[in-house]
Design a protein around this motif. Structure first.
Motif, short mmCIF file in Angstrom:
data_model
loop_
_atom_site.label_atom_id
_atom_site.label_comp_id
_atom_site.label_asym_id
_atom_site.label_seq_id
_atom_site.Cartn_x
_atom_site.Cartn_y
_atom_site.Cartn_z
N THR A 64 0.83 -1.20 0.00
CA THR A 64 0.00 0.00 0.00
C THR A 64 0.87 1.25 0.00
O THR A 64 0.61 2.20 -0.75
CB THR A 64 -0.92 0.00 1.23
OG1 THR A 64 -1.77 -1.15 1.19
CG2 THR A 64 -1.78 1.26 1.27
N ALA A 65 1.91 1.26 0.85
CA ALA A 65 2.79 2.43 0.92
C ALA A 65 3.53 2.65 -0.39
O ALA A 65 3.72 3.79 -0.83
CB ALA A 65 3.79 2.24 2.08
N ARG A 66 3.93 1.56 -1.05
CA ARG A 66 4.62 1.69 -2.34
C ARG A 66 3.67 2.28 -3.39
O ARG A 66 4.07 3.16 -4.19
CB ARG A 66 5.13 0.33 -2.79
CG ARG A 66 5.93 0.40 -4.10
CD ARG A 66 6.50 -0.95 -4.48
NE ARG A 66 7.59 -1.35 -3.58
CZ ARG A 66 7.51 -2.36 -2.72
NH1 ARG A 66 6.39 -3.08 -2.63
NH2 ARG A 66 8.53 -2.66 -1.96
N ALA A 67 2.42 1.83 -3.38
CA ALA A 67 1.45 2.35 -4.35
C ALA A 67 1.17 3.83 -4.10
O ALA A 67 1.07 4.63 -5.04
CB ALA A 67 0.16 1.54 -4.27
N GLU A 68 1.06 4.22 -2.83
CA GLU A 68 0.80 5.61 -2.50
C GLU A 68 1.99 6.50 -2.86
O GLU A 68 1.82 7.65 -3.30
CB GLU A 68 0.47 5.74 -1.02
CG GLU A 68 -0.89 5.12 -0.65
CD GLU A 68 -1.19 5.20 0.83
OE1 GLU A 68 -0.28 5.62 1.59
OE2 GLU A 68 -2.31 4.86 1.22
N HIS A 69 3.19 5.97 -2.69
CA HIS A 69 4.38 6.74 -3.05
C HIS A 69 4.42 6.98 -4.56
O HIS A 69 4.71 8.11 -5.02
CB HIS A 69 5.63 5.99 -2.60
CG HIS A 69 6.90 6.68 -2.96
ND1 HIS A 69 7.88 6.10 -3.74
CD2 HIS A 69 7.36 7.93 -2.67
CE1 HIS A 69 8.87 6.95 -3.90
NE2 HIS A 69 8.59 8.06 -3.26
N ARG A 70 4.10 5.97 -5.33
CA ARG A 70 4.07 6.13 -6.78
C ARG A 70 3.00 7.12 -7.20
O ARG A 70 3.22 7.96 -8.09
CB ARG A 70 3.83 4.77 -7.44
CG ARG A 70 5.02 3.82 -7.36
CD ARG A 70 4.63 2.45 -7.87
NE ARG A 70 5.77 1.52 -7.82
CZ ARG A 70 5.67 0.21 -8.01
NH1 ARG A 70 4.47 -0.33 -8.26
NH2 ARG A 70 6.74 -0.55 -7.95
N ALA A 71 1.84 7.03 -6.55
CA ALA A 71 0.75 7.94 -6.89
C ALA A 71 1.13 9.38 -6.58
O ALA A 71 0.85 10.30 -7.38
CB ALA A 71 -0.51 7.54 -6.13
N ARG A 73 4.15 10.66 -6.47
CA ARG A 73 5.16 11.11 -7.43
C ARG A 73 4.53 11.56 -8.74
O ARG A 73 4.95 12.56 -9.34
CB ARG A 73 6.16 9.99 -7.71
CG ARG A 73 7.21 9.83 -6.64
CD ARG A 73 8.41 9.06 -7.13
NE ARG A 73 8.05 7.82 -7.81
CZ ARG A 73 8.92 6.97 -8.35
NH1 ARG A 73 10.21 7.24 -8.29
NH2 ARG A 73 8.52 5.87 -8.93
N SER A 74 3.51 10.82 -9.18
CA SER A 74 2.86 11.18 -10.44
C SER A 74 2.01 12.44 -10.28
O SER A 74 1.88 13.23 -11.22
CB SER A 74 2.00 10.02 -10.94
OG SER A 74 0.95 9.76 -10.03
N GLY A 77 5.09 15.33 -8.15
CA GLY A 77 6.49 15.45 -8.52
C GLY A 77 7.40 14.82 -7.50
O GLY A 77 7.00 14.48 -6.38
N MET A 78 8.66 14.70 -7.87
CA MET A 78 9.62 13.95 -7.06
C MET A 78 9.91 14.61 -5.72
O MET A 78 10.14 13.93 -4.73
CB MET A 78 10.93 13.79 -7.85
CG MET A 78 10.82 12.85 -9.03
SD MET A 78 10.70 11.13 -8.51
CE MET A 78 12.32 10.89 -7.78
N MET A 79 9.95 15.95 -5.65
CA MET A 79 10.45 16.64 -4.46
C MET A 79 9.37 17.32 -3.64
O MET A 79 9.67 18.12 -2.76
CB MET A 79 11.51 17.67 -4.87
CG MET A 79 12.70 17.07 -5.60
SD MET A 79 13.54 15.78 -4.64
CE MET A 79 14.16 16.76 -3.28
#
Length: 226
Positions: A64-71, A73-74, A77-79
């Motif tokens: 879940t945390a990985r999916a939220e991180h990707r979302a 970022r999209s 943005g990265m920062m």
């Protein structure tokens, strides 16, 4: 993939164990016969089932945390602050998953040790609860002189003074161990055994720490005397 294989390698018994984890699962184990002698092994298996459930939960939390991180970022943005917080959450989830994996391995080692001990035990050996009773009684026997022996009372007054943090921690552990202590010959379930086992371990640790603190303090006082 390695974690998945690791989990599957021990799944053969975890499924039935996990399915019966409620309080009703263990109607109580009589303190006579083979089941009483197997209590420590059953308790270890109960803990392993809990460790497995924790591993499954942390693996789901990591996904879940990985999916939220990707979302994030999209979207941001990265920062962005949201992306950085999502990244930190992912790192926390990964650490929890690693910890859960190691804990399951440790619990499986304890199950193996308990199984070996059970297989080599005889009717002449004390039962698992009796061993805990003996460890509990040993600590109390070591502590009583600090209350009744005049020389020790004068030499180590802090050992009975609840204002001292180490003494207070021991007294609380003593009360908790006594509260959880099963009656001799009574019925004990694996969860009850686990709680009492942890309480006795805490009692031993807090008593040792109280002795260390007060003994060190006495040594320093004696060293300062002319």
């Amino acid at each position: 993939m390695e974690t998945v294989l690791f989990v599957l390698s021990g799944w053969w018994w975890v499924a039935p164990a996990a399915a019966g984890v409620g309080a009703a699962t263990y109607a109580g184990l009589t303190m006579k016969g083979r089941r009483a002698r197997r209590l420590a092994l059953d308790a270890a298996r109960h803990q392993e089932a809990g460790a497995y459930r924790t591993l499954v939960q942390t693996r789901a939390a990591t996904r879940t945390a990985r999916a939220e991180h990707r979302a994030e970022r999209s979207r941001s943005g990265m920062m962005s602050s949201q992306t950085l917080e999502a990244k930190r959450e992912l790192q926390r989830a990964k650490r929890a998953h690693t910890s859960a994996t190691l804990e399951l391995r440790a619990q499986r080692a304890r199950v193996k040790a308990a199984a070996e001990q059970y297989s080599t035990s005889s009717r002449a050996d004390p039962l698992p609860v009796e061993k805990l009773h003996a460890a509990h009684d040993e600590v109390i026997a070591r502590w009583l002189p600090y209350e009744v022996d005049a020389e020790k009372v004068l030499s180590y007054p802090g050992m009975t003074d609840p204002r001292h943090p180490a003494t207070l921690a021991f007294l609380r552990a003593q009360r908790e161990a006594q509260r959880l202590r099963p009656a001799a010959g009574g019925r004990v379930s694996p969860p009850q055994f686990i709680e009492y086992q942890a309480a006795v371990r805490t009692l031993e640790e807090t008593f040792a720490e109280a002795e260390r603190r007060h003994g060190d303090g006495l040594s320093r006082t004696a060293a300062r005397r002319p």
